[in-house]
Write an enzyme that holds these catalytic residues in place. Sequence first.
Site, PDB file in Angstrom:
ATOM      1  CD  GLU A 265      -3.353  -0.334   2.001  1.00  0.00           C
ATOM      2  OE1 GLU A 265      -3.049   0.258   3.057  1.00  0.00           O
ATOM      3  OE2 GLU A 265      -4.497  -0.744   1.773  1.00  0.00           O
TER       4      GLU A 265
ATOM      5  CG  HIS B 263       8.050 -29.432  -1.033  1.00  0.00           C
ATOM      6  ND1 HIS B 263       8.558 -30.625  -1.490  1.00  0.00           N
ATOM      7  CD2 HIS B 263       8.890 -29.013  -0.052  1.00  0.00           C
ATOM      8  CE1 HIS B 263       9.637 -30.937  -0.784  1.00  0.00           C
ATOM      9  NE2 HIS B 263       9.863 -29.966   0.093  1.00  0.00           N
TER      10      HIS B 263
ATOM     11  CE  LYS C  50     -12.230   1.299   0.973  1.00  0.00           C
ATOM     12  NZ  LYS C  50     -11.812   2.326   1.906  1.00  0.00           N
TER      13      LYS C  50
HETATM   14  O1  PA5 Z   1      -3.069   1.119   5.923  1.00  0.00           O
HETATM   15  C1  PA5 Z   1      -4.171   1.641   5.754  1.00  0.00           C
HETATM   16  O2  PA5 Z   1      -4.378   2.838   5.920  1.00  0.00           O
HETATM   17  C2  PA5 Z   1      -5.359   0.786   5.376  1.00  0.00           C
HETATM   18  O3  PA5 Z   1      -4.962  -0.533   5.161  1.00  0.00           O
HETATM   19  C3  PA5 Z   1      -6.393   0.814   6.485  1.00  0.00           C
HETATM   20  O4  PA5 Z   1      -5.830   0.389   7.682  1.00  0.00           O
HETATM   21  C4  PA5 Z   1      -7.591  -0.056   6.136  1.00  0.00           C
HETATM   22  O5  PA5 Z   1      -8.132   0.342   4.924  1.00  0.00           O
HETATM   23  C5  PA5 Z   1      -8.653   0.016   7.225  1.00  0.00           C
HETATM   24  O6  PA5 Z   1      -9.077   1.337   7.395  1.00  0.00           O
HETATM   25  P1  PA5 Z   1      -9.870   1.791   8.656  1.00  0.00           P
HETATM   26  O7  PA5 Z   1      -9.020   1.653   9.849  1.00  0.00           O
HETATM   27  O8  PA5 Z   1     -10.220   3.221   8.381  1.00  0.00           O
HETATM   28  O9  PA5 Z   1     -11.102   0.934   8.749  1.00  0.00           O
END
Ligand code: PA5
Length: 434
Positions: A285, A306, A420
Amino acid sequence: MKLSYEDALFAIPQSELDAHAQLAEAAYQETIKKSGRGNDFLGWVDLPAEVAEQEIVDIENCAAQLAGQSQVVVVVGIGGSYLGARAVIEALQHCFRPMVNEKAPTVLYAGNSMSEDYLHDLLDVLDAKDYSVIVISKSGTTTEPALAFRILKQHCEKKYGVEAARKRIVAVTDRQRGALKTLATQEGYPTFVIPDDVGGRYSVLTPVGLLPIAVAGFSIRDLLKGAKEMREQLMRNDKFANNVAMQYALLRYMLYNKGLKVELMTSFEPKFFYLVEWFKQLFGESEGKEQKGIFPAGAIFSTDLHSLGQYIQEGTRQLFETVLTVEHAHKNVPIPADEKNTDGLNYLQHRSIDEINHIAQKGTCMAHVDGGVPNVKVTIPEINEYYLGELIYFFEMTCAVSGYMLKVNPFDQPGVEAYKRNMFKLLGKPGYEK
Ligand code: PA5
């Protein structure tokens, strides 16, 4: 924690790394001086040195209360609001945790998928156990955990009554924004705050990670100590030559520029499965944007030797490998004598399983290097809270420095919105019809 990369130098000579040291040093300065892109999300840099004693005590007290009243604690969250806690808990706990009796409750997870079967089976378990819920969401609006929480909240209220359920639900969320914050205030749930300047995937050392880890019976003080000492070590060494985060980040960046677009994080320790998942999320990310970034992959050996082993050895040459190594196992399982030796294993009899595992690792790394896969090692002496704290901070710093070298914002995730939008449109969520 030790970083070693002699087995990557056939792909990037040390002289080439030294010649580009300044790139890593500049990116590191951007990170610690908080001058780069996304700099309103750099709170994690100083976090291990700044967590207040009162906050630790509050988390420990809350964890003790939840543990005291629960056989199971369900942690509801996704992405950065889930993986850090699970990575640490799974690394530390008994490998067969739900099957053994321990003082601390079993931690289960929800809100990281929308599998109806999973939720149904979880409710089956919760019907028969005393449980509590920790619901974690920074935005407070993420669909997967919100949906799971709605179901768990109602289950809990039905099982214990509305008033008693309020003592079994704890929220970890933003200081003031989001539906979860509003709900927690309305219901009067105990609440912990995710600092404004710490994004999801850098939040494991906030209550997001600390509360579930404490509930599972592990020392958050030792975890924070490890992170704090890693931070101090990095801060003391602001030159490439002696800063392990800069070294790892530059090495990754140079390998990427040589066409190695996939980093395979491997370990011969199955307890690190979720640590590898956490690494994948942190780096995926943070770096994967603007059509750039290393693809973070993972494998657990010997299992994946494996399956993926064939590809790693002889498939498309686009990989480098980072091996998470643990020097010493905590437990010992002697290899029994067998007079008949039908299985031909007597030659291993005077070795420990751990030693054999390390020799397998050595042999595997040699083979992968022979196959043209550069090899980096990140080694800790043993698995405990302190070394996990070190690793967490080391990877976070490496990730930020890597992102800045790539010239992306390592603290946003605009690409996550695409699925989303489609999902909301397809579901007919109000406001998303067009
Ligand atoms: O690293 C990030 O920002 C994302 O992976 C969030 O943690 C994830 O989308 C969950 O978001 P939230 O804590 O707002 O529910």
